[in-house]
Design an enzyme around this catalytic site. Structure first.
Site, PDB file in Angstrom:
ATOM      1  N   LYS A  40      25.550  21.149   8.007  1.00  0.00           N
ATOM      2  CA  LYS A  40      26.172  21.370   6.689  1.00  0.00           C
ATOM      3  C   LYS A  40      25.751  22.731   6.134  1.00  0.00           C
ATOM      4  O   LYS A  40      26.587  23.525   5.696  1.00  0.00           O
ATOM      5  CB  LYS A  40      25.742  20.272   5.725  1.00  0.00           C
ATOM      6  CG  LYS A  40      26.039  20.563   4.252  1.00  0.00           C
ATOM      7  CD  LYS A  40      25.663  19.421   3.338  1.00  0.00           C
ATOM      8  CE  LYS A  40      24.269  19.492   2.840  1.00  0.00           C
ATOM      9  NZ  LYS A  40      24.027  20.419   1.728  1.00  0.00           N
ATOM     10  N   ASN A  41      24.455  23.041   6.195  1.00  0.00           N
ATOM     11  CA  ASN A  41      23.956  24.246   5.523  1.00  0.00           C
ATOM     12  C   ASN A  41      24.150  25.528   6.319  1.00  0.00           C
ATOM     13  O   ASN A  41      23.763  26.601   5.865  1.00  0.00           O
ATOM     14  CB  ASN A  41      22.490  24.058   5.130  1.00  0.00           C
ATOM     15  CG  ASN A  41      22.356  23.050   3.998  1.00  0.00           C
ATOM     16  OD1 ASN A  41      23.358  22.646   3.404  1.00  0.00           O
ATOM     17  ND2 ASN A  41      21.136  22.630   3.718  1.00  0.00           N
TER      18      ASN A  41
ATOM     19  N   CYS B 164      20.606  20.625 -10.921  1.00  0.00           N
ATOM     20  CA  CYS B 164      20.990  19.356 -10.279  1.00  0.00           C
ATOM     21  C   CYS B 164      19.762  18.453 -10.371  1.00  0.00           C
ATOM     22  O   CYS B 164      18.743  18.812 -10.938  1.00  0.00           O
ATOM     23  CB  CYS B 164      21.401  19.600  -8.823  1.00  0.00           C
ATOM     24  SG  CYS B 164      20.030  20.018  -7.774  1.00  0.00           S
TER      25      CYS B 164
ATOM     26  N   ARG C  56      17.476  25.144 -10.319  1.00  0.00           N
ATOM     27  CA  ARG C  56      18.290  25.862  -9.317  1.00  0.00           C
ATOM     28  C   ARG C  56      18.886  27.157  -9.877  1.00  0.00           C
ATOM     29  O   ARG C  56      20.101  27.369  -9.912  1.00  0.00           O
ATOM     30  CB  ARG C  56      19.404  24.958  -8.787  1.00  0.00           C
ATOM     31  CG  ARG C  56      18.998  23.564  -8.379  1.00  0.00           C
ATOM     32  CD  ARG C  56      18.049  23.482  -7.205  1.00  0.00           C
ATOM     33  NE  ARG C  56      18.621  23.919  -5.962  1.00  0.00           N
ATOM     34  CZ  ARG C  56      19.347  23.173  -5.132  1.00  0.00           C
ATOM     35  NH1 ARG C  56      19.617  21.939  -5.483  1.00  0.00           N
ATOM     36  NH2 ARG C  56      19.819  23.652  -4.006  1.00  0.00           N
TER      37      ARG C  56
ATOM     38  N   ASP D  25      13.855  19.562   2.782  1.00  0.00           N
ATOM     39  CA  ASP D  25      14.952  18.612   2.992  1.00  0.00           C
ATOM     40  C   ASP D  25      14.549  17.420   3.842  1.00  0.00           C
ATOM     41  O   ASP D  25      15.362  16.509   4.036  1.00  0.00           O
ATOM     42  CB  ASP D  25      16.141  19.318   3.641  1.00  0.00           C
ATOM     43  CG  ASP D  25      16.803  20.283   2.679  1.00  0.00           C
ATOM     44  OD1 ASP D  25      17.644  21.076   3.110  1.00  0.00           O
ATOM     45  OD2 ASP D  25      16.452  20.251   1.481  1.00  0.00           O
TER      46      ASP D  25
ATOM     47  N   ARG E 101      27.831  13.515   1.078  1.00  0.00           N
ATOM     48  CA  ARG E 101      27.866  14.987   0.991  1.00  0.00           C
ATOM     49  C   ARG E 101      27.226  15.613   2.216  1.00  0.00           C
ATOM     50  O   ARG E 101      27.568  16.715   2.600  1.00  0.00           O
ATOM     51  CB  ARG E 101      27.099  15.460  -0.251  1.00  0.00           C
ATOM     52  CG  ARG E 101      27.711  15.030  -1.549  1.00  0.00           C
ATOM     53  CD  ARG E 101      27.002  15.674  -2.701  1.00  0.00           C
ATOM     54  NE  ARG E 101      26.898  17.131  -2.493  1.00  0.00           N
ATOM     55  CZ  ARG E 101      26.282  17.947  -3.345  1.00  0.00           C
ATOM     56  NH1 ARG E 101      25.721  17.465  -4.419  1.00  0.00           N
ATOM     57  NH2 ARG E 101      26.224  19.226  -3.107  1.00  0.00           N
TER      58      ARG E 101
HETATM   59  C1  EPZ Z   1      19.227  25.726   0.210  1.00  0.00           C
HETATM   60  O1  EPZ Z   1      19.374  25.598  -1.187  1.00  0.00           O
HETATM   61  C2  EPZ Z   1      19.783  24.452   0.818  1.00  0.00           C
HETATM   62  N1  EPZ Z   1      21.212  24.345   0.497  1.00  0.00           N
HETATM   63  C3  EPZ Z   1      19.019  23.256   0.269  1.00  0.00           C
HETATM   64  O2  EPZ Z   1      19.517  22.101   0.915  1.00  0.00           O
HETATM   65  C4  EPZ Z   1      17.546  23.421   0.627  1.00  0.00           C
HETATM   66  O3  EPZ Z   1      16.816  22.344   0.068  1.00  0.00           O
HETATM   67  C5  EPZ Z   1      17.018  24.754   0.084  1.00  0.00           C
HETATM   68  O4  EPZ Z   1      17.837  25.839   0.564  1.00  0.00           O
HETATM   69  C6  EPZ Z   1      15.589  25.032   0.500  1.00  0.00           C
HETATM   70  O5  EPZ Z   1      15.489  25.029   1.887  1.00  0.00           O
HETATM   71  C7  EPZ Z   1      22.091  25.080   1.231  1.00  0.00           C
HETATM   72  O6  EPZ Z   1      21.734  25.827   2.119  1.00  0.00           O
HETATM   73  C8  EPZ Z   1      23.543  24.913   0.878  1.00  0.00           C
HETATM   74  P1  EPZ Z   1      16.721  28.161  -2.479  1.00  0.00           P
HETATM   75  P2  EPZ Z   1      19.167  26.888  -2.127  1.00  0.00           P
HETATM   76  O7  EPZ Z   1      17.516  29.217  -3.164  1.00  0.00           O
HETATM   77  O8  EPZ Z   1      19.532  28.123  -1.391  1.00  0.00           O
HETATM   78  C9  EPZ Z   1      14.275  29.298  -6.352  1.00  0.00           C
HETATM   79  C10 EPZ Z   1      20.316  19.949   1.048  1.00  0.00           C
HETATM   80  O9  EPZ Z   1      19.698  18.907   0.864  1.00  0.00           O
HETATM   81  N2  EPZ Z   1      15.333  30.275  -6.653  1.00  0.00           N
HETATM   82  O10 EPZ Z   1      16.143  28.463  -1.143  1.00  0.00           O
HETATM   83  O11 EPZ Z   1      19.835  26.616  -3.428  1.00  0.00           O
HETATM   84  C11 EPZ Z   1      14.746  27.852  -6.494  1.00  0.00           C
HETATM   85  O12 EPZ Z   1      14.637  27.420  -7.826  1.00  0.00           O
HETATM   86  C12 EPZ Z   1      20.146  21.100   0.107  1.00  0.00           C
HETATM   87  O13 EPZ Z   1      21.076  20.170   2.026  1.00  0.00           O
HETATM   88  C13 EPZ Z   1      15.194  31.113  -7.747  1.00  0.00           C
HETATM   89  O14 EPZ Z   1      14.210  31.045  -8.477  1.00  0.00           O
HETATM   90  O15 EPZ Z   1      17.599  26.862  -2.354  1.00  0.00           O
HETATM   91  C14 EPZ Z   1      13.819  27.098  -5.582  1.00  0.00           C
HETATM   92  O16 EPZ Z   1      12.623  26.802  -6.288  1.00  0.00           O
HETATM   93  C15 EPZ Z   1      19.348  20.699  -1.108  1.00  0.00           C
HETATM   94  N3  EPZ Z   1      16.172  32.024  -8.021  1.00  0.00           N
HETATM   95  C16 EPZ Z   1      13.486  28.122  -4.484  1.00  0.00           C
HETATM   96  O17 EPZ Z   1      13.918  29.386  -4.979  1.00  0.00           O
HETATM   97  C17 EPZ Z   1      17.290  32.141  -7.224  1.00  0.00           C
HETATM   98  O18 EPZ Z   1      18.146  33.013  -7.510  1.00  0.00           O
HETATM   99  C18 EPZ Z   1      14.223  27.868  -3.176  1.00  0.00           C
HETATM  100  O19 EPZ Z   1      15.582  27.677  -3.480  1.00  0.00           O
HETATM  101  C19 EPZ Z   1      17.422  31.283  -6.121  1.00  0.00           C
HETATM  102  C20 EPZ Z   1      16.427  30.366  -5.843  1.00  0.00           C
END
Ligand code: EPZ
Length: 419
Positions: free
Chosen positions: A22-23, A117, A122, A306, A398
């Site tokens: 998915k990701n 969410c 996020r 995850d 999802r």
């Molecule tokens: C991706 O989400 C995945 N989704 C998530 O999978 C996964 O849990 C996550 O990466 C971590 O591995 C997809 O790839 C579609 P992040 P993402 O940006 O990119 C902070 C699932 O279950 N952050 O790596 O949204 C954020 O708050 C989903 O399949 C900022 O502060 O996660 C978090 O604490 C859930 N500012 C940390 O970074 C930003 O601009 C990591 O988030 C972006 C992120």
């Protein structure tokens, strides 16, 4: 809303096939916006998030046709608007992944802020800051990100936090920028690498994927390609835990080795025997109760957030106590109170959970709250005494293709009750 009814206490035995990731699929579908030529994306999982992505792209005038098997043909030659509406984005945060490609190719984008969410606020500030550094003029107003740009310019971007979709958005944008972009502290997830491979097959020049420093030479244009999405490593890990928690023996086919080593190490620490085929993994628990394992989530290659809920389920029935530390998201313990309803002994203090293994969970009506929490509840139900009803399983749909069919193939007693 559909519900799943599961009768537990039966060791899983058998084989199941892992679907496309998915990701990796979500950013790769968004990357098709970077060219006016058609792209064929294969091994696409049939998931609600993929359907949402297709609806989002179609709303922009992208022609998306399902081709044979699990292929999706994407043609972005006739995009007539750059709008990603709130009603779609609010159902799938990953919609933010169209931002980079739209700004890079069309010089403008109007993407709804994804909002938070269940698992956290996020934010997307790093996506916005990175595009601004590349020359985009971005305003956030009325809940929308409105971006304007001439041709983006290469920049050196240091990400203060490792962000998967942030890295992906900026990498995609950089492929059409003028000059070179360097992204430091980049995410190293295998899905980021899969996206980089797809982009390079489109004629992009991305180097360093899988390391924390990406170097992207911008090109004037990219061309279409034909690509097979990598297998889903989180789905793989989830079904391996299903075998471990029930004391069974499961074989997963169509596995990509080397993408979930931290998870495999924890399964072995829990007492599972692992055997490897060319594209398969067999887990054998030999009827034994798992041993408790300590978990600390962190960006790849460390233990993936995850897989946290799934290992919490495993730890609830393990021998001994375990400490689990969630370092990526601020609220990713929504599954705790539901597992407690099944008799689990869990104490949460901030981002630390202490789990004391119990002999048995008991079936109970529980509610899914987010994608991976739901997976954790299903795993608990597989080992619980009696019947468990998991409500709101649209969360599961999802991210897990045909979950009741695949678990059924492994011998689970599971049925879906459509509402
Ligand atoms: C991706 O989400 C995945 N989704 C998530 O999978 C996964 O849990 C996550 O990466 C971590 O591995 C997809 O790839 C579609 P992040 P993402 O940006 O990119 C902070 C699932 O279950 N952050 O790596 O949204 C954020 O708050 C989903 O399949 C900022 O502060 O996660 C978090 O604490 C859930 N500012 C940390 O970074 C930003 O601009 C990591 O988030 C972006 C992120």
């Amino acid at each position: 809303m559909d519900r799943l009814v599961i009768t537990g206490c039966k060791p899983l035995e058998g084989e199941a096939r892992v679907s496309g990731a998915k990701n990796a699929t979500l950013p790769i579908l968004a990357a098709c916006l970077l060219t006016d030529e058609s792209c064929l994306v294969r091994n696409v999982p049939h998931l609600h998030d993929v359907t949402t992505s297709i609806a989002l792209l179609s709303g922009m005038g992208v022609r998306v046709t399902l081709s044979d098997g699990m292929g999706v043909e994407v043609d972005a030659s006739a995009v007539d608007n750059v709008h990603a509406p709130y009603d779609l984005v609010k159902t799938m945060r990953a919609s933010i992944l169209v931002l980079g490609p739209l700004v890079a190719r069309f010089g403008e984008a109007e993407v709804s802020l994804p909002g938070g969410c269940a698992i956290g606020s996020r934010p997307v500030n790093l996506h916005i800051d990175g595009l601004t550094a590349m020359g985009a003029d971005i305003r956030v107003e009325n809940g929308y990100i409105r971006a304007r740009a001439g041709r983006l310019k290469g920049a050196r971007i240091v990400l203060e936090t490792v962000t998967v979709t942030g890295t992906e958005n900026l990498m995609m944008a950089a492929t059409l920028a003028e000059g070179t972009t360097v992204i430091e502290n980049a995410a190293r997830e295998p899905e980021v690498v899969d996206l980089a491979h797809f982009l390079n097959r489109m004629g992009a020049r991305v180097q360093g994927a899988g390391s924390d420093t990406l170097v992207i030479e911008g090109a004037k244009r990219l061309h279409g390609t034909d690509y097979e999405v990598m297998p889903d490593r989180i789905e793989t890990g989830t079904y391996l835990v299903a075998g471990a928690i029930t004391g069974g023996r499961v074989t997963l086919k169509n596995v990509r080795h080397g993408t979930l080593d931290a998870v495999l190490a924890k399964l072995e620490e829990a007492g599972a025997g692992l055997a490897y085929g060319e594209h398969s993994i067999t887990l054998d628990m030999r009827g034994r109760r798992p041993r408790a394992v300590d978990i600390r989530t962190a960006p790849y290659p460390a233990f993936p957030t995850d897989m946290q809920a799934q290992f919490m389920a495993l730890n609830t029935v393990a021998e001994g106590a375990s400490t689990m530390i969630e370092t990526v998201f601020e609220n990713r313990y929504m599954h705790v109170q539901e597992l407690e309803r099944m008799g689990a002994d869990i104490r949460v203090q901030g981002n630390v959970a202490v789990v004391r293994g119990v002999e048995r969970l008991t079936g109970a009506p529980v509610m899914a709250t987010d994608l991976r929490a739901s997976a954790g509840l299903v795993l608990g139900a597989l080992v619980a005494e009696g019947e468990t009803e998991v409500d709101r399983i649209y969360h599961i749909d999802r991210g897990y293709e045909c979950i009741e069919e695949k678990l059924g193939q492994l011998g689970a007693r599971i049925r879906r009750i459509p509402e």
